[in-house]
Design a protein around this motif. Structure first.
Motif, mmCIF file in Angstrom:
data_model
loop_
_atom_site.group_PDB
_atom_site.id
_atom_site.type_symbol
_atom_site.label_atom_id
_atom_site.label_comp_id
_atom_site.label_asym_id
_atom_site.label_seq_id
_atom_site.Cartn_x
_atom_site.Cartn_y
_atom_site.Cartn_z
ATOM 1 N N THR A 73 1.191 4.065 -2.956
ATOM 2 C CA THR A 73 1.014 5.502 -2.727
ATOM 3 C C THR A 73 2.212 6.285 -3.241
ATOM 4 O O THR A 73 2.073 7.315 -3.898
ATOM 5 C CB THR A 73 0.840 5.762 -1.214
ATOM 6 O OG1 THR A 73 -0.194 4.918 -0.728
ATOM 7 C CG2 THR A 73 0.489 7.215 -0.941
ATOM 8 N N SER A 120 2.428 6.107 -7.182
ATOM 9 C CA SER A 120 1.259 6.461 -7.994
ATOM 10 C C SER A 120 1.534 7.543 -9.041
ATOM 11 O O SER A 120 0.996 7.474 -10.149
ATOM 12 C CB SER A 120 0.091 6.862 -7.105
ATOM 13 O OG SER A 120 0.440 7.939 -6.288
ATOM 14 N N SER A 169 0.842 -1.211 0.000
ATOM 15 C CA SER A 169 0.000 0.000 0.000
ATOM 16 C C SER A 169 0.870 1.250 0.000
ATOM 17 O O SER A 169 0.600 2.216 -0.726
ATOM 18 C CB SER A 169 -0.904 0.009 1.228
ATOM 19 O OG SER A 169 -1.731 -1.098 1.217
ATOM 20 N N VAL A 170 1.913 1.211 0.825
ATOM 21 C CA VAL A 170 2.842 2.350 0.867
ATOM 22 C C VAL A 170 3.504 2.527 -0.498
ATOM 23 O O VAL A 170 3.610 3.648 -1.028
ATOM 24 C CB VAL A 170 3.898 2.137 1.969
ATOM 25 C CG1 VAL A 170 4.963 3.220 1.917
ATOM 26 C CG2 VAL A 170 3.235 2.109 3.335
#
Lengths: 173, 313
Positions: free
Chosen positions: B54, B57, B50-51
Motif C-alpha cells: 500500500t 504503490s 500488504s502494508v
C-alpha cells in the motif's frame, strides 16, 4: 558474545529482513534488482571474525530460505551463506587494509554477492533445478553485481555504525 | 590456546555446513516441518507485505520507469498513434453505419413505392455564398440523373434535382425559400401549396376555402405531369399548427418536414415511378409507445390457517 549483542543483532537482522520482504521486494527494479538483506548480511560478516561471519551467514541464509520468494530447496541459501560469510570475514580479517578501505570493502562485498549467487546457482544445478537460459543467468548475475556495487556504498556507513554500536568497536569505514 | 580457538572455529564451520546439508536433505525428502516453517513465516509476513504494498504503490514502478524511460516514451508515442488511428477508424465506421442505415431506409421507401432509384452520397451541403438550401450528390448524368427529378431519403421528400453534371448533381432542398410543391392531405382530397422557409419548417396554404386541416395531418406529394419534378405519394411533412385567422381566404398551417435537412448522408434520386399513384401507402408508421412491463403475482392461500388467525384463543 553477550546476550545484549545477540539480541540486538538478531533484532537488527529481523528488521532488515522485514524491510527486504515487505518493501524492497515490492519495488519493480530493473534486472531483478538487489537483495538488501543479502548485502547487509555480507557487510556484517565482512566486519566480523570468521566464526561470527559463518554464524551470520547461517542465520541470514536460514532467513532467506524462509522467504516465499526463494524457490530452491530449504537450506540451500543457508549452506551458501555459511561458506561465503566465512570466506568474506576470513578475507577481511587477513587483510587489514581491505577491511578498513571503503572502496575495497565495496569491491569485496559486491564480489561476495556475485559469488553467493553463483554458488547458489551451481548448487541448484546439482540438485536438478531449472535455472533458465545461459544468457538470462549471465545477465541477471551482471545486473546483480552492478546493483550491489551501487547499494553497498550507501548501506555501508549505516551497517558500520550499527556494528560499532552493538559490538562497542570503532570502525574507520 | 590459539590452536584451540582455531579448532573451535573449524568445528563451528563444519557443524554449520552439516546443519545446512541436513536442512537440504530434509526438504528434498519432503519433511512437512520445513514447509510448515516457511508457510508460518509467510503468514506472519503477509500483513506487513500488504502494508508495504500500500505504501509503495505510488512509486513501485519508479525504478523500471527510470531505466526504461526512453522505451516507455516511444511506446507511449506508438500507443498514441495507434489510439488516434483507432479513433479515426471508429468515426469512419460510425459514419458508414449511419449511411448504411439511411440507405436501407430510403431503399425500403423506394421499394414500397416501386420507384426506380439511384442512390448517392451527399458530398457537399449548403451554399454559403448564394444563401440557397442545396446539397450536392455524387451521382450525375452518367448514373441517369436528370434535372427535375424527385430526391428522397428514408423519411420522405428531400428536394428536386436542380443542375446535373456528369458525376454529380445539385439538389434544391424542400426547405429552400424558393421551393414550392403541391401537396395532398393524406386520407382526404384536400390539396395545397407547401413553401420552404429556410428551416425544417414549411408553410402550407390550402387551395380550397372549404377545406379544413388539423394538427397531425400528414402531407404527401401530389405529383406532377410525367412525375417531374415530383412523383406522387412521397411523404413530405406533418402539420404542426393551424392558422385559423378570421377573414383569411384560405386556411394556412405550419408544417414540419419529415426529412432532417441538416443530417443527410445518403439520398436517392427517383429515376422512374409506376403509373399508378401509391396513394397513402408511403405514410410513415406512427411511433409505437414502448409497452410498460407488468408483473402479475399469484398468491395461493394456505389450506391450514395459522393458529393465531382462527380467533379461538
Amino acid at each position: 558474545m553477550s546476550t545484549r549483542k545477540i539480541s540486538l543483532t538478531a533484532a537488527l537482522f529481523i528488521i532488515i529482513y522485514i524491510v527486504q520482504e515487505a518493501f524492497v521486494t515490492q519495488l519493480q527494479i530493473a534486472g531483478g534488482g538487489f537483495s538488501l538483506f543479502l548485502i547487509f548480511a555480507l557487510l556484517w560478516a565482512a566486519l566480523s571474525s570468521p566464526n561470527v561471519g559463518a554464524l551470520t551467514g547461517f542465520v541470514a541464509g536460514f532467513l532467506i530460505d524462509l522467504s516465499q520468494s526463494t524457490a530452491g530447496a530449504f537450506g540451500q541459501w543457508t549452506l551458501v551463506l555459511v561458506l561465503v560469510g566465512f570466506g568474506i570475514s576470513y578475507l577481511g580479517l587477513g587483510y587489514e587494509n581491505v577491511r578498513l578501505n571503503p572502496f575495497t570493502i565495496t569491491f569485496l562485498v559486491s564480489i561476495s554477492v556475485l559469488a553467493a549467487r553463483v554458488l547458489y546457482l551451481l548448487l541448484s544445478l546439482l540438485l536438478g533445478s531449472n535455472v533458465g537460459s545461459f544468457t538470462s543467468v549471465i545477465t541477471s548475475l551482471l545486473i546483480g553485481l552492478l546493483w550491489s556495487a551501487a547499494v553497498v556504498p550507501i548501506a555501508m556507513p549505516v551497517v558500520a555504525r550499527a556494528f560499532d554500536f552493538i559490538n562497542d568497536t570503532r570502525s574507520r569505514l | 590456546m590459539a590452536r584451540g580457538g582455531e579448532n573451535r572455529g573449524r568445528l563451528l564451520l563444519i557443524i554449520l555446513i552439516i546443519t545446512s546439508l541436513f536442512l537440504i536433505t530434509l526438504d528434498l525428502r519432503g519433511v512437512s516441518v520445513i514447509s510448515g516453517v516457511r508457510n508460518g513465516t509467510q503468514s506472519a509476513l503477509s500483513p506487513v507485505q500488504s502494508v508495504g504494498a500500500t505504501i509503495l504503490s505510488p512509486v513501485r514502478n519508479f525504478f523500471v520507469d527510470v531505466v526504461y524511460l526512453g522505451r516507455t516514451r516511444s511506446e507511449m508515442e506508438a500507443l498514441r498513434t495507434e489510439n488516434g488511428e483507432l479513433k479515426s477508424q471508429l468515426r469512419e465506421q460510425r459514419s458508414i453505419d449511419a449511411q448504411l442505415k439511411q440507405l436501407q431506409g430510403v431503399l425500403d421507401l423506394a421499394g414500397k413505392a416501386q420507384f426506380k432509384v439511384v442512390s448517392a452520397r451527399v458530398i457537399s451541403q449548403g451554399a454559403t455564398t448564394s444563401f440557397t438550401q442545396t446539397i450536392t450528390i455524387d451521382a450525375g448524368s452518367r448514373n441517369g440523373v436528370k434535372p427535375n427529378m424527385t430526391v428522397i431519403n428514408s423519411y420522405g421528400l428531400i428536394g428536386v434535382v436542380k443542375t446535373v453534371y456528369s458525376n454529380s448533381a445539385l439538389i434544391a432542398l424542400a426547405s429552400d425559400p424558393s421551393f414550392r410543391i403541391g401537396v395532398r392531405v393524406a386520407g382526404t382530397q384536400q390539396i395545397g401549396i407547401l413553401s420552404g422557409q429556410g428551416t425544417r419548417k414549411g408553410v402550407l396554404q390550402l387551395l380550397d376555402n372549404q377545406s379544413t386541416i388539423k394538427v397531425g395531418d400528414i402531407l404527401l406529394a401530389r405529383g406532377s405531369v410525367n412525375n417531374q419534378p415530383f412523383v406522387p405519394g412521397v411523404p413530405v411533412g406533418e402539420v404542426t399548427s393551424v392558422d385559423n385567422a378570421a377573414g383569411a381566404v384560405t386556411q394556412t398551417a405550419d408544417v414540419r418536414f419529415f426529412a432532417n435537412f441538416s443530417s443527410m448522408g445518403v439520398v436517392s434520386v427517383v429515376l422512374d415511378a409506376p403509373e399508378e399513384d401509391p396513394r397513402d401507402s408511403l405514410i410513415p408508421p406512427k411511433p409505437q409507445p414502448t409497452p410498460i412491463p407488468t408483473v402479475t403475482v399469484f398468491v395461493t392461500p394456505s389450506q391450514s390457517p395459522s393458529p393465531n388467525s382462527n380467533g379461538t384463543d
